[in-house]
Design a protein around this motif. Structure first.
Motif, mmCIF file in Angstrom:
data_model
loop_
_atom_site.group_PDB
_atom_site.id
_atom_site.type_symbol
_atom_site.label_atom_id
_atom_site.label_comp_id
_atom_site.label_asym_id
_atom_site.label_seq_id
_atom_site.Cartn_x
_atom_site.Cartn_y
_atom_site.Cartn_z
ATOM 1 N N ALA A 276 0.811 -1.215 0.000
ATOM 2 C CA ALA A 276 0.000 0.000 0.000
ATOM 3 C C ALA A 276 0.846 1.269 0.000
ATOM 4 N N ASP A 277 2.040 1.188 0.584
ATOM 5 C CA ASP A 277 2.836 2.400 0.787
ATOM 6 C C ASP A 277 4.215 2.371 0.140
ATOM 7 N N HIS A 278 4.638 1.232 -0.403
ATOM 8 C CA HIS A 278 5.948 1.165 -1.043
ATOM 9 C C HIS A 278 6.007 -0.044 -1.970
ATOM 10 N N ALA A 279 7.053 -0.079 -2.774
ATOM 11 C CA ALA A 279 7.275 -1.203 -3.680
ATOM 12 C C ALA A 279 8.705 -1.696 -3.500
ATOM 13 N N VAL A 280 8.906 -2.979 -3.782
ATOM 14 C CA VAL A 280 10.230 -3.596 -3.690
ATOM 15 C C VAL A 280 10.475 -4.362 -4.982
ATOM 16 N N SER A 281 11.646 -4.159 -5.587
ATOM 17 C CA SER A 281 11.989 -4.916 -6.793
ATOM 18 C C SER A 281 13.167 -5.831 -6.509
ATOM 19 N N LEU A 282 13.170 -6.970 -7.197
ATOM 20 C CA LEU A 282 14.211 -7.980 -7.033
ATOM 21 C C LEU A 282 14.781 -8.334 -8.399
ATOM 22 N N GLU A 283 16.107 -8.390 -8.490
ATOM 23 C CA GLU A 283 16.788 -8.767 -9.732
ATOM 24 C C GLU A 283 17.856 -9.800 -9.394
ATOM 25 N N LEU A 284 17.618 -11.050 -9.763
ATOM 26 C CA LEU A 284 18.589 -12.121 -9.537
ATOM 27 C C LEU A 284 19.297 -12.439 -10.845
ATOM 28 N N THR A 285 20.624 -12.376 -10.849
ATOM 29 C CA THR A 285 21.394 -12.750 -12.034
ATOM 30 C C THR A 285 22.671 -13.461 -11.612
ATOM 31 N N PRO A 286 23.223 -14.304 -12.485
ATOM 32 C CA PRO A 286 24.495 -14.957 -12.166
ATOM 33 C C PRO A 286 25.678 -14.052 -12.477
ATOM 34 N N LEU A 287 26.739 -14.206 -11.713
ATOM 35 C CA LEU A 287 28.010 -13.548 -12.003
ATOM 36 C C LEU A 287 29.031 -14.550 -12.524
ATOM 37 N N SER A 288 28.869 -15.808 -12.132
ATOM 38 C CA SER A 288 29.721 -16.898 -12.604
ATOM 39 C C SER A 288 28.982 -18.193 -12.290
ATOM 40 N N ALA A 289 29.625 -19.317 -12.532
ATOM 41 C CA ALA A 289 28.982 -20.600 -12.246
ATOM 42 C C ALA A 289 28.714 -20.777 -10.758
ATOM 43 N N THR A 290 29.500 -20.123 -9.913
ATOM 44 C CA THR A 290 29.377 -20.342 -8.471
ATOM 45 C C THR A 290 29.157 -19.046 -7.690
ATOM 46 N N GLN A 291 28.739 -18.002 -8.379
ATOM 47 C CA GLN A 291 28.479 -16.732 -7.701
ATOM 48 C C GLN A 291 27.286 -16.041 -8.351
ATOM 49 N N SER A 292 26.415 -15.483 -7.530
ATOM 50 C CA SER A 292 25.231 -14.803 -8.045
ATOM 51 C C SER A 292 25.069 -13.452 -7.367
ATOM 52 N N GLN A 293 24.192 -12.648 -7.941
ATOM 53 C CA GLN A 293 23.945 -11.306 -7.432
ATOM 54 C C GLN A 293 22.448 -11.068 -7.325
ATOM 55 N N LEU A 294 22.037 -10.489 -6.210
ATOM 56 C CA LEU A 294 20.655 -10.067 -6.032
ATOM 57 C C LEU A 294 20.650 -8.572 -5.774
ATOM 58 N N ILE A 295 19.980 -7.820 -6.640
ATOM 59 C CA ILE A 295 19.780 -6.388 -6.421
ATOM 60 C C ILE A 295 18.361 -6.204 -5.909
ATOM 61 N N CYS A 296 18.241 -5.554 -4.770
ATOM 62 C CA CYS A 296 16.937 -5.272 -4.176
ATOM 63 C C CYS A 296 16.801 -3.756 -4.053
ATOM 64 N N GLU A 297 15.695 -3.221 -4.554
ATOM 65 C CA GLU A 297 15.456 -1.783 -4.493
ATOM 66 C C GLU A 297 14.100 -1.506 -3.858
ATOM 67 N N TRP A 298 14.051 -0.447 -3.065
ATOM 68 C CA TRP A 298 12.828 -0.026 -2.396
ATOM 69 C C TRP A 298 12.375 1.305 -2.998
ATOM 70 N N TYR A 299 11.102 1.381 -3.366
ATOM 71 C CA TYR A 299 10.541 2.569 -4.000
ATOM 72 C C TYR A 299 9.380 3.113 -3.178
ATOM 73 N N VAL A 300 9.227 4.426 -3.225
ATOM 74 C CA VAL A 300 8.112 5.106 -2.566
ATOM 75 C C VAL A 300 7.459 6.040 -3.578
ATOM 76 N N HIS A 301 6.364 6.665 -3.185
ATOM 77 C CA HIS A 301 5.705 7.646 -4.046
ATOM 78 C C HIS A 301 6.695 8.757 -4.397
ATOM 79 N N GLU A 302 6.619 9.256 -5.613
ATOM 80 C CA GLU A 302 7.592 10.243 -6.075
ATOM 81 C C GLU A 302 7.602 11.520 -5.241
ATOM 82 N N ASP A 303 6.502 11.810 -4.540
ATOM 83 C CA ASP A 303 6.433 13.020 -3.719
ATOM 84 C C ASP A 303 6.796 12.773 -2.257
ATOM 85 N N ALA A 304 7.069 11.520 -1.894
ATOM 86 C CA ALA A 304 7.422 11.217 -0.504
ATOM 87 C C ALA A 304 8.781 11.826 -0.165
#
Length: 369
Positions: A276-304
């Motif tokens: 209701a008050d915010h959004a969260v995005s998730l991006e999972l990608t590999p960096l190598s065969a044995t290493q991965s990366q998760l980017i997590c971002e938090w968003y709010v209303h543009e006027d907050a």
């Protein structure tokens, strides 16, 4: 699939799928190269010349808005000797991009504009050396890129069936702003993280005490359709430690307490979840065969306003702690899978159905030419 028709068990992949460089190289072409991948939100590119650099799988990309207002994605590789033009995490506003090595200069449309010591046409034409570009499109403000060489399906055709159009209009998805970003590098194959994030079987055994405060774990196992993308406990206004809203400026047209919607693409596990008050995005990608990366971002209303409408520590607390805990689970699992004595074990379909669906899609993509 109904509970009656669902198989009781299935197995995960063989050891090579989690440790083999050869399998990883095949995945880059057949999986990463054949799925739209989330790469941020267009609110970070408000004006012409705005840019940021994003690591998407093995590739570093420059996301920018050109002079005509179009969002573009360029591979972060100079056409001269291959130097990176910018560093990961760089962002700002520019009229173009200058290679720091030999000062070759490109405009916002990716065209080569100046080469010290060489005029256009002598000894080569600048037009023959634009920046390499990844296909790029947006859906309700979210930026997706296509790394492969094949022609991609229309992004709206992929995400439309996976999303609730009416709910997305309620949250005003184009009117967000980035409040915080965390990048997690995990010493585990990306599919280990995928499997972990695609089930909540581990959640109910003390693995996620913070998540247990906000989330109704049983909602992940129900065969009854729900209008919640992320099932909250009764009485929870939003996804937070207290259950109270963590941003006083609601999204869009003020969704009600307990609201959630979103869309996640598999098998790369990327997409946003809205409350209701915010959004969260998730991006999972590999960096190598044995290493991965998760980017997590938090968003709010543009006027907050930070410090008035929200505080970052409270905004990110549950997801951030959960991501750290999941990283520990995945790394421990990866160390076990690396053993030569590892063999695939049975999964419980009524508790790990999300894993079965994701792995089924992965197997289909890997079997394709």
């Amino acid at each position: 699939m109904s509970a009656a028709s669902r198989p009781e068990t299935f197995t995960n992949l063989s050891r090579d799928a989690y440790v083999s460089e050869a399998v990883y190289e095949e995945e880059l072409r057949k999986v990463l190269g054949r799925q739209w991948l989330l790469a941020g939100h267009s609110s970070s590119l408000k004006a012409s010349g705005d840019y940021y650099v994003r690591q998407v799988g093995p590739e570093s990309l420059i996301l920018t808005r050109d002079g005509e207002g179009r969002v573009r994605a360029y591979f972060n590789v100079c056409r001269h000797r291959g130097s990176r033009l910018l560093e990961d995490g760089d962002c700002g506003r520019a009229q173009g991009f200058v290679c720091p090595y030999h000062r070759w200069t490109y405009d916002l449309a990716g065209r080569l504009r100046t080469v010290p010591g060489a005029k256009d046409g002598s000894p080569f034409s600048y037009a023959d050396y634009p920046l390499h570009e990844a296909r790029c499109d947006t859906f309700h403000g979210w930026i997706y890129v296509w790394l492969g060489e094949d022609e991609p399906p229309a992004l709206a055709d992929v995400l439309g069936p996976a999303s609730d159009e009416a709910a997305l209009k309620t949250v005003g998805s184009e009117r967000l702003k980035l409040a915080h970003q965390e990048t997690y590098v995990i010493a585990a194959n990306w599919k280990t993280m995928l499997e972990n994030n695609a089930e909540c079987y581990h959640c109910g055994h003390g693995g996620h005490p913070s998540l247990a405060i906000a989330c109704d774990f049983q909602g992940f196992f129900s065969d009854t359709p729900s209008d919640q993308a992320f099932p909250l406990r009764d009485g929870m206004a939003t996804f937070s430690m207290t259950g109270r809203r963590v941003c006083q400026k609601p999204l869009g047209t003020a969704p009600p307490d307990g609201f959630s919607t979103g869309f996640l693409l598999m098998p790369m596990f990327c997409g946003p979840v809205y409350f209701a008050d915010h959004a969260v995005s998730l991006e999972l990608t590999p960096l190598s065969a044995t290493q991965s990366q998760l980017i997590c971002e938090w968003y709010v209303h543009e006027d907050a306003v930070e410090g008035v409408d929200y505080e970052v520590p409270a905004l990110i607390e549950v997801f951030h702690v959960t991501n750290l805990e999941d990283g520990v689970f995945a790394e421990r699992n990866a160390r076990g899978v690396s053993s030569r004595r590892f063999t695939p074990g049975p999964h419980l379909a009524h508790r790990e159905a999300g894993v079965g669906g994701a792995l089924g899609l992965y197997k289909t993509m890997m079997a394709a030419d």
